[in-house]
Design a protein around this motif. Structure first.
Motif, short mmCIF file in Angstrom:
data_model
loop_
_atom_site.label_atom_id
_atom_site.label_comp_id
_atom_site.label_asym_id
_atom_site.label_seq_id
_atom_site.Cartn_x
_atom_site.Cartn_y
_atom_site.Cartn_z
N CYS A 191 14.56 6.45 -4.22
CA CYS A 191 13.23 5.86 -4.07
C CYS A 191 12.74 6.09 -2.63
O CYS A 191 13.52 6.15 -1.69
CB CYS A 191 13.28 4.36 -4.37
SG CYS A 191 13.83 3.99 -6.05
N ASN A 192 11.41 6.18 -2.47
CA ASN A 192 10.85 6.47 -1.15
C ASN A 192 10.76 5.24 -0.26
O ASN A 192 10.54 5.36 0.95
CB ASN A 192 9.48 7.13 -1.28
CG ASN A 192 8.48 6.22 -1.95
OD1 ASN A 192 8.85 5.46 -2.84
ND2 ASN A 192 7.21 6.31 -1.55
N GLU A 193 10.93 4.05 -0.87
CA GLU A 193 10.90 2.81 -0.09
C GLU A 193 11.96 1.86 -0.65
O GLU A 193 12.49 2.06 -1.74
CB GLU A 193 9.51 2.15 -0.18
CG GLU A 193 8.37 2.97 0.40
CD GLU A 193 8.38 2.99 1.92
OE1 GLU A 193 9.12 2.17 2.53
OE2 GLU A 193 7.67 3.84 2.51
N GLN A 194 12.22 0.81 0.13
CA GLN A 194 13.13 -0.23 -0.38
C GLN A 194 12.46 -0.92 -1.57
O GLN A 194 11.30 -1.34 -1.47
CB GLN A 194 13.41 -1.28 0.71
CG GLN A 194 14.53 -0.91 1.66
CD GLN A 194 15.90 -0.92 0.98
OE1 GLN A 194 16.07 -1.45 -0.11
NE2 GLN A 194 16.87 -0.30 1.64
N PRO A 195 13.15 -1.01 -2.70
CA PRO A 195 12.54 -1.58 -3.92
C PRO A 195 11.98 -2.98 -3.73
O PRO A 195 10.89 -3.28 -4.25
CB PRO A 195 13.70 -1.57 -4.92
CG PRO A 195 14.60 -0.49 -4.44
CD PRO A 195 14.51 -0.53 -2.94
N SER A 196 12.69 -3.82 -3.04
CA SER A 196 12.23 -5.21 -2.92
C SER A 196 10.97 -5.34 -2.09
O SER A 196 10.25 -6.35 -2.19
CB SER A 196 13.33 -6.08 -2.30
OG SER A 196 13.69 -5.58 -1.00
N SER A 197 10.65 -4.34 -1.32
CA SER A 197 9.48 -4.42 -0.45
C SER A 197 8.19 -4.05 -1.17
O SER A 197 7.11 -4.49 -0.76
CB SER A 197 9.67 -3.54 0.79
OG SER A 197 9.79 -2.16 0.40
N TYR A 198 8.26 -3.25 -2.22
CA TYR A 198 7.01 -2.85 -2.88
C TYR A 198 7.07 -2.93 -4.42
O TYR A 198 6.09 -2.60 -5.07
CB TYR A 198 6.60 -1.44 -2.47
CG TYR A 198 7.55 -0.34 -2.90
CD1 TYR A 198 7.39 0.28 -4.13
CD2 TYR A 198 8.57 0.09 -2.06
CE1 TYR A 198 8.24 1.30 -4.52
CE2 TYR A 198 9.42 1.11 -2.45
CZ TYR A 198 9.26 1.72 -3.68
OH TYR A 198 10.10 2.71 -4.06
N MET A 199 8.21 -3.38 -4.98
CA MET A 199 8.30 -3.54 -6.44
C MET A 199 8.29 -5.01 -6.81
O MET A 199 8.94 -5.84 -6.16
CB MET A 199 9.59 -2.91 -6.97
CG MET A 199 9.66 -1.41 -6.90
SD MET A 199 11.18 -0.80 -7.69
CE MET A 199 11.14 0.91 -7.17
N GLU A 200 7.55 -5.32 -7.85
CA GLU A 200 7.55 -6.68 -8.40
C GLU A 200 8.89 -6.97 -9.09
O GLU A 200 9.59 -6.05 -9.55
CB GLU A 200 6.42 -6.85 -9.42
CG GLU A 200 5.03 -6.76 -8.84
CD GLU A 200 4.66 -8.02 -8.06
OE1 GLU A 200 5.49 -8.94 -7.94
OE2 GLU A 200 3.52 -8.06 -7.53
N PRO A 201 9.28 -8.26 -9.15
CA PRO A 201 10.57 -8.61 -9.76
C PRO A 201 10.70 -8.20 -11.23
O PRO A 201 11.81 -8.02 -11.73
CB PRO A 201 10.64 -10.13 -9.62
CG PRO A 201 9.73 -10.44 -8.47
CD PRO A 201 8.62 -9.43 -8.55
N SER A 215 0.85 -1.19 0.00
CA SER A 215 0.00 0.00 0.00
C SER A 215 0.88 1.23 0.00
O SER A 215 2.08 1.17 0.27
CB SER A 215 -0.92 -0.01 1.24
OG SER A 215 -0.13 0.02 2.43
N GLY A 216 0.29 2.35 -0.31
CA GLY A 216 1.05 3.58 -0.34
C GLY A 216 1.55 3.90 -1.74
O GLY A 216 1.50 3.08 -2.67
N VAL A 217 2.03 5.08 -1.89
CA VAL A 217 2.55 5.56 -3.18
C VAL A 217 4.06 5.32 -3.21
O VAL A 217 4.74 5.54 -2.23
CB VAL A 217 2.25 7.07 -3.36
CG1 VAL A 217 2.85 7.57 -4.65
CG2 VAL A 217 0.75 7.31 -3.32
N PHE A 218 4.54 4.87 -4.35
CA PHE A 218 5.98 4.67 -4.49
C PHE A 218 6.48 5.49 -5.68
O PHE A 218 5.74 5.76 -6.62
CB PHE A 218 6.31 3.18 -4.67
CG PHE A 218 5.92 2.62 -6.01
CD1 PHE A 218 4.64 2.15 -6.23
CD2 PHE A 218 6.83 2.57 -7.07
CE1 PHE A 218 4.27 1.64 -7.46
CE2 PHE A 218 6.46 2.06 -8.30
CZ PHE A 218 5.18 1.59 -8.50
N TYR A 219 7.73 5.83 -5.65
CA TYR A 219 8.35 6.58 -6.75
C TYR A 219 9.87 6.47 -6.64
O TYR A 219 10.43 6.19 -5.56
CB TYR A 219 7.92 8.05 -6.71
CG TYR A 219 8.30 8.77 -5.44
CD1 TYR A 219 9.56 9.33 -5.28
CD2 TYR A 219 7.36 8.88 -4.40
CE1 TYR A 219 9.89 9.98 -4.09
CE2 TYR A 219 7.70 9.52 -3.23
CZ TYR A 219 8.97 10.07 -3.07
OH TYR A 219 9.31 10.70 -1.90
#
Length: 242
Positions: free
Chosen positions: A219-229, A168-172
Motif C-alpha cells: 500500500c502507498n500509505e499506512q492503512p490506518s491513516s487513510y482507510m476507514e475501519p 486526501s490523495g490517492v490510495f491503493y
C-alpha cells in the motif's frame, strides 16, 4: 322252516306230502328282517356321526392353517418393512455424515476488517487487520495478514477499501499470491481535493496449491491513516482439486 305231514286220500300214492307252515315262516322272516334292520340302524349310528363330524373338523383345520399362514405372512412383512425402514434411515444418516465430514474437510474461509497497519514480513509489506469477522479453519493468520493454502483448489478473494473522508490523495494496495502481483485495489478518484470519501472493491479467482500464500500489501500509505475501519479482506474456497 317247518313242515307237517298230512295224509291224502288218493288212489295214486300213499307217500306223505310236506306242506309249508306259513305262520311259522312268517314269524321267522319277520325276526330276520327285524335283526337286519337293527344291524343297519347300528351301522348308521356308528358311521353317520363320523361322516357328519368329519366335514366340520376338516374345514376347521383348513381355516386354522390359513389363519396361521396369514399371520406368519403379516409378521414377515412387518419385519421386512421395519428392516427396510431402518436401512433407509441408516443410509440417510451415512450420507449426511459423509457430506458433513467432506464439507468440514474441504471448507476454508475467512473475513477480516479494520486495517491496522502496514508491516513487513520476510521482506514483504502486508496489511494487518485488527478484527476477525469470521474464519472456518486456521488458514488465515491475523498476526501476519497472510492466508496460507492448506487445501489445493480454486479460491475467491475480494477486497473492499474505503477512503477516510478527511484524507486526501490517492490510495491503493495490491493483492499478491506468494510474491506475484495479482490485482490492484485503488481509489477510483484522481482528485486529491475529494474529501467526501470513496470506496473501491475488487475480487478475483485464484488457483492455489498447498502452501501458497495470499495477502494484501504494497500500500502507498499506512492503512490506518487513510482507510476507514470497515475496509475488509475476504477469501474462501470455491471447490477443491479432489
Amino acid at each position: 322252516m317247518e313242515f307237517s305231514e298230512k295224509n291224502c286220500d288218493t288212489t295214486d300214492s300213499n307217500e306223505p306230502i310236506l306242506y309249508e307252515n306259513t305262520d311259522a315262516n312268517s314269524v321267522n322272516v319277520a325276526l330276520i328282517e327285524s335283526k337286519k334292520m337293527e344291524e343297519i340302524d347300528k351301522d348308521e349310528e356308528h358311521y353317520e356321526p363320523l361322516r357328519l363330524d368329519s366335514k366340520p373338523r376338516h374345514k376347521g383345520t383348513l381355516c386354522n392353517l390359513q389363519e396361521d399362514a396369514l399371520k406368519r405372512l403379516k409378521s414377515v412383512i412387518y419385519i421386512v418393512s421395519a428392516l427396510i425402514f431402518v436401512l433407509y434411515i441408516a443410509v440417510i444418516v451415512l450420507i449426511i455424515s459423509v457430506v458433513m465430514t467432506n464439507s468440514r474437510a474441504i471448507a476454508s474461509a475467512f473475513s477480516v476488517d479494520k486495517p491496522l497497519n502496514h508491516s513487513s514480513f520476510n521482506g514483504t509489506s502486508k496489511v494487518i487487520f485488527a478484527h476477525m469477522i469470521y474464519q472456518h479453519g486456521i488458514d488465515f493468520n491475523s498476526s501476519t495478514g497472510t492466508f496460507t493454502c492448506s487445501i489445493p483448489g480454486t479460491y475467491h478473494f475480494s477486497v473492499t477499501l474505503v477512503k477516510k473522508r478527511a484524507s486526501s490523495g490517492v490510495f491503493y494496495c495490491g493483492l499478491y499470491k506468494n510474491v506475484s502481483y495479482i490485482i490492484t485495489i485503488g481509489d477510483p478518484t484522481d482528485d486529491d481535493t475529494n474529501l467526501r470519501g470513496a470506496a473501491t472493491s475488487q475480487s478475483t479467482l485464484i488457483h492455489l496449491d498447498k502452501g501458497d500464500t495470499v495477502y494484501l500489501g504494497s500500500c502507498n500509505e499506512q492503512p490506518s491513516s487513510y482507510m476507514e475501519p470497515f475496509s475488509s479482506f475476504t477469501g474462501f474456497l470455491l471447490y477443491s482439486d479432489n
